[in-house]
Design a protein around this motif. Sequence first.
Motif, PDB file in Angstrom:
ATOM      1  N   GLY A   1       9.400  25.160  30.080  1.00 46.41           N
ATOM      2  CA  GLY A   1       8.089  25.706  30.061  1.00 46.41           C
ATOM      3  C   GLY A   1       7.151  25.545  31.064  1.00 46.41           C
ATOM      4  O   GLY A   1       7.126  24.459  31.551  1.00 46.41           O
ATOM      5  N   PRO A   2       6.469  26.491  31.562  1.00 44.59           N
ATOM      6  CA  PRO A   2       5.711  26.423  32.716  1.00 44.59           C
ATOM      7  C   PRO A   2       4.142  25.794  32.060  1.00 44.59           C
ATOM      8  O   PRO A   2       3.529  25.185  33.200  1.00 44.59           O
ATOM      9  N   GLU A   3       3.967  25.548  31.053  1.00 41.60           N
ATOM     10  CA  GLU A   3       2.647  25.026  30.726  1.00 41.60           C
ATOM     11  C   GLU A   3       2.780  24.276  29.406  1.00 41.60           C
ATOM     12  O   GLU A   3       3.487  24.689  28.227  1.00 41.60           O
ATOM     13  N   ALA A   4       1.954  23.295  29.265  1.00 44.68           N
ATOM     14  CA  ALA A   4       1.926  22.549  28.258  1.00 44.68           C
ATOM     15  C   ALA A   4       0.953  23.384  27.012  1.00 44.68           C
ATOM     16  O   ALA A   4       0.002  24.402  27.351  1.00 44.68           O
ATOM     17  N   LYS A   5       1.010  22.808  25.788  1.00 48.48           N
ATOM     18  CA  LYS A   5       0.405  23.676  24.606  1.00 48.48           C
ATOM     19  C   LYS A   5      -1.280  23.357  24.521  1.00 48.48           C
ATOM     20  O   LYS A   5      -2.049  24.089  24.176  1.00 48.48           O
ATOM     21  N   ILE A   6      -1.435  21.842  24.878  1.00 47.75           N
ATOM     22  CA  ILE A   6      -2.844  21.492  24.689  1.00 47.75           C
ATOM     23  C   ILE A   6      -3.448  22.031  26.058  1.00 47.75           C
ATOM     24  O   ILE A   6      -3.193  21.481  27.098  1.00 47.75           O
TER      25      ILE A   6
ATOM     26  N   PHE B   1       2.464  17.282  37.166  1.00 47.36           N
ATOM     27  CA  PHE B   1       3.694  17.750  37.592  1.00 47.36           C
ATOM     28  C   PHE B   1       3.330  18.986  38.377  1.00 47.36           C
ATOM     29  O   PHE B   1       2.264  19.684  38.477  1.00 47.36           O
ATOM     30  N   GLU B   2       4.531  19.444  38.964  1.00 52.40           N
ATOM     31  CA  GLU B   2       4.478  20.543  39.982  1.00 52.40           C
ATOM     32  C   GLU B   2       4.929  21.822  38.853  1.00 52.40           C
ATOM     33  O   GLU B   2       6.062  21.514  38.232  1.00 52.40           O
ATOM     34  N   LYS B   3       4.114  22.787  38.844  1.00 53.28           N
ATOM     35  CA  LYS B   3       4.471  24.005  37.950  1.00 53.28           C
ATOM     36  C   LYS B   3       5.455  25.009  38.551  1.00 53.28           C
ATOM     37  O   LYS B   3       5.288  25.159  39.781  1.00 53.28           O
ATOM     38  N   LYS B   4       6.557  25.224  38.005  1.00 54.75           N
ATOM     39  CA  LYS B   4       7.477  26.290  38.361  1.00 54.75           C
ATOM     40  C   LYS B   4       7.488  27.383  37.283  1.00 54.75           C
ATOM     41  O   LYS B   4       6.835  27.225  36.516  1.00 54.75           O
TER      42      LYS B   4
ATOM     43  N   GLU C   1       7.305  16.054  24.322  1.00 51.46           N
ATOM     44  CA  GLU C   1       8.188  16.796  25.079  1.00 51.46           C
ATOM     45  C   GLU C   1       9.240  16.243  26.156  1.00 51.46           C
ATOM     46  O   GLU C   1       8.914  15.355  26.545  1.00 51.46           O
ATOM     47  N   VAL C   2      10.440  16.478  25.823  1.00 55.18           N
ATOM     48  CA  VAL C   2      11.550  15.650  26.337  1.00 55.18           C
ATOM     49  C   VAL C   2      11.743  16.134  27.935  1.00 55.18           C
ATOM     50  O   VAL C   2      11.652  17.286  27.905  1.00 55.18           O
TER      51      VAL C   2
ATOM     52  N   GLU D   1       9.642  25.925  34.410  1.00 53.09           N
ATOM     53  CA  GLU D   1       9.541  24.360  34.062  1.00 53.09           C
ATOM     54  C   GLU D   1       8.107  23.810  34.690  1.00 53.09           C
ATOM     55  O   GLU D   1       7.554  24.322  35.543  1.00 53.09           O
ATOM     56  N   ARG D   2       8.113  22.568  34.528  1.00 52.43           N
ATOM     57  CA  ARG D   2       7.216  21.613  34.910  1.00 52.43           C
ATOM     58  C   ARG D   2       7.889  20.347  35.654  1.00 52.43           C
ATOM     59  O   ARG D   2       8.933  20.087  34.684  1.00 52.43           O
TER      60      ARG D   2
END
Length: 191
Positions: free
Chosen positions: A80-85, A116-119, A52-53, A122-123
């Motif tokens: 994106g607010p969340e990772a896939k894993i 990361f701070e979750k928005k 993820e860039v 975005e993160r």
Amino acid sequence: MYYNSLKTIVLVALATCFSLMNGYAQDTKEPEFLGDIYFIQTDGTYVKMDREVCSIKTKTNRVPGLSILNSVKSFMSIKGPEAKIRITKDNQPIQFIVKCKDNSLSPETLISVVQFEKKKKERRFNMGKTSILGGSEYGITESLPYEAEKYGESSYKITITGLEPGEYGIMVSEQDVEPGSYIAYRCFGID
């Protein structure tokens, strides 16, 4: 005759053990490419983590009533607010295999784990700040703690414990810098 039979049995047993050990050593799975990271699932299988860039963004704060800047903050942002894993909090410790150029350096100089701070969309991770009144700080100043050991020919196996629910990322600093000041992370979330 008894001695020769016993000797043959011992030699066959040793040959079998070495064969099994050699087979096990060949099953050691390292990521194929530099900078790739595998998440080790609880059943022992591997999942290659997506790249993820991040983009570097800045936010300025102005002094109320004046046109001067008070400070500038920089942070990394991932869409994106969340990772896939996704990993449940109960499935800890969490283990990863990280492919580096080699595993002769201390892993703490190469591998950073951040929260990361979750928005909403975005993160993000705070990278630093500069104040007009003086002082600045930039970069990843503190990685979350982990234990590491050499794994295979050029990788590290890292173990992380005690993570609370949230969004996290792993960066391998020696090779993940991309053109245009983008940095690639392998991200995961704890639910």
